[in-house]
Design an enzyme around this catalytic site. Structure first.
Site, short mmCIF file in Angstrom:
data_model
loop_
_atom_site.label_atom_id
_atom_site.label_comp_id
_atom_site.label_asym_id
_atom_site.label_seq_id
_atom_site.Cartn_x
_atom_site.Cartn_y
_atom_site.Cartn_z
N LYS A 79 2.48 18.90 5.18
CA LYS A 79 2.16 19.49 6.49
C LYS A 79 1.64 18.40 7.42
O LYS A 79 0.88 17.52 6.99
CB LYS A 79 1.11 20.59 6.31
CG LYS A 79 0.78 21.36 7.58
CD LYS A 79 -0.21 22.49 7.29
CE LYS A 79 -0.55 23.26 8.56
NZ LYS A 79 -1.47 24.39 8.29
N SER A 159 -0.15 28.96 10.22
CA SER A 159 0.33 27.76 10.90
C SER A 159 1.25 26.90 10.03
O SER A 159 1.95 26.03 10.53
CB SER A 159 -0.86 26.92 11.35
OG SER A 159 -1.59 26.44 10.22
N SER A 183 -3.27 30.79 7.02
CA SER A 183 -2.14 29.91 7.33
C SER A 183 -1.36 29.40 6.12
O SER A 183 -0.35 28.73 6.28
CB SER A 183 -2.62 28.70 8.14
OG SER A 183 -2.95 29.10 9.45
#
Length: 493
Positions: A79, A159, A183
């Site tokens: 990420k 997210s 998330s």
């Protein structure tokens, strides 16, 4: 999806150790898959083929000597919130344009020490603020799943949308992610993958771009429960550079799989039954209860009375911490700089140009609730509510409950650009209604794919555990996974 990219981490690990396949071949297969699919899915914002191939070659050399680590030769996606030395790290924000750190996050450092291979950086909501991956400066990641009979592009959740999309589409064997209010768990539910948010303090936050420091926690997204257990074992551990990381032994989570649930007590929180909740979510939840009963667990109703206050309290605490954390992005030392008449003008112009609308909205909310006239009325009160939410869970666990079963999302994945959600930020925030309580209380939670809705889209259920009892979650999730099966999208990309 090739034969090599369809291997789980556990299967690839065994084949690499027996030398049936090479790390180089495995990595090349993933790089080809990314090249073919990323134009359609936008899961990666930066691919690192040279680095990946070099790491794979080094893995093959170690495997040949019988010195391979726990993840030797396994290709992973990272990420864009994790600092990766010399590699694009921008939290998918314009304000960090061109930033390449000269240090590595603790979590990724641990993964590379175990022999994992980095494929690149994954898309996400800007600064991890969002539930759909639509606030990314690089545009939304696209869910590999589509509703039956529809060509509409769906969100992969947020997210950590790029992480979930890449894992579901087999563009990496597993991925790092973070969870501040859901998330990890919500994107996993939207994509038919497994995601675990560990207990706050289980993984170091050093080198992870901060959103809300008292809520952020790193964890993995993987194809199945076993792979998630393998990844978390390598990611977790104390770190002297993060004083909130906890000095407790990291168990062998994989060893917990296959253990009996007999004698366990599972709680069902009555407050999670919301007005207007989808009938399909209700049915799925009831199905989850039956799976656990069939496995020998006792299921009891519990009360978490302060649940209804969690969402408003979260959207005070998180933006308040964000407004403080994001004050450092000013155009002086790194990232974007928009010149101004003087330094104050430069700050204003840089931040106005560099931050997207959702980030600006949350900074402004956070600054407001921390301001002199409103600190007691909002921030202090929200922290008191947070204490009550934590106490609700403590009461349930003290009453003998070992884990809690609950929904993750109010629905399956929705369309990119959904007009109703785009027009009303509060409706988008309601996507987090089932997930934020864990972050407020610092508890671990795992998202398990539990079925498909009538449109053929994946739905998940979450298990909530006691602090630092991730083993209980893994063994319970493994039972549910065996009952539900695993789910993969049909390739259209």
């Amino acid at each position: 999806m090739t034969d090599l990219t369809s291997l789980t981490i556990a299967a690839a690990r065994d084949k690499l150790k027996s030398r049936e396949i090479s790390a180089l071949d495995l990595t090349e297969s993933y790089l080809k898959a990314i090249e073919a699919a990323n134009g359609a899915l936008n899961a990666y914002v930066a691919v690192t083929p040279e680095k990946a191939l070099a790491m794979a070659k080094a893995s093959d050399a170690r495997l040949a000597e019988g010195k391979g680590g726990a993840l030797e030769g396994i290709p992973l996606g990272v990420k864009d919130l994790f600092a990766t030395e010399g590699v694009h790290t921008q939290a998918c924000s314009h304000i960090l344009d061109g930033f390449k750190p000269n240090y590595e996050s603790t979590v990724t450092d641990k993964l590379w020490a175990e022999g994992a291979v980095m494929l690149g950086k994954l898309n996400m909501d800007e600064f991890a603020m969002g539930s759909s991956n639509e606030s990314s400066y690089y545009g939304p990641a696209v869910n590999p799943w589509k509703a039956e009979g529809s060509d509409e592009k769906l969100v992969p959740g947020g997210s950590s949308g790029g992480s979930a999309a890449a894992v579901a589409a087999h563009l990496c064997a597993g991925a790092t992610a973070t969870d501040t209010g859901g998330s990890i768990r919500q994107p996993a539910a939207f994509t038919g993958t497994v995601g675990i948010k560990p207990t706050y303090g289980r993984c170091s936050r050093f080198g992870i771009v901060a959103y809300a420091s008292s809520l952020d926690q790193a964890g993995p997204i993987a194809r199945d429960v076993r792979d998630a257990a393998i990844l978390l074992k390598s990611m977790a551990g104390v770190d002297k550079r993060d004083t909130t990381s906890v000095d407790l032994p990291v168990p062998d989570y994989e060893a917990a799989l296959g253990q009996s649930l007999k004698g366990m007590k599972i709680g069902i929180p009555k407050e999670y039954r919301l007005d207007g909740m989808s009938e399909e979510i209700e049915t799925l939840w009831a199905q989850g209860v039956e799976w656990l009963k069939d496995a020998g667990a006792e299921v009891v109703e519990i009360s978490l009375p302060h649940t209804k206050y969690a969402l408003p309290a979260y959207y005070i605490v998180a933006p308040a911490e964000a407004s403080s954390n994001l004050a450092r992005y000013d155009g002086v030392r790194y990232g974007l700089r928009v010149e101004g008449r003087d330094i104050a003008d430069m700050y204003e112009k840089t931040r106005a140009a560099g931050f997207g609308k959702e980030v600006q909205r949350r900074i402004m909310i956070g600054t407001y609730v921390l301001s002199a006239g409103y600190y007691d009325a909002y921030y202090l009160k929200a922290q008191k509510v947070r204490t009550l939410i934590k106490r609700d869970f403590e009461d349930a666990f003290h009453a003998g409950v070992d884990a809690i079963l609950a929904p993750i999302t109010p629905s399956s994945a929705f369309a990119i650009g959904d007009k109703e959600l785009a027009a009303d930020p509060v409706k988008m925030y309601l996507q987090d209604v089932f997930t934020i309580t864990l972050n407020m209380a610092g508890l671990p939670g795992i998202s398990v794919p539990a079925g498909l809705d009538r449109k053929g889209l994946p739905l998940g259920l979450q298990l909530i555990g006691k602090p630092f009892e991730e083993e209980t979650l893994f063994k319970t999730a493994h039972v549910m996974e065996k009952a539900a099966g695993t789910f993969s999208p049909k390739a259209w990309w």
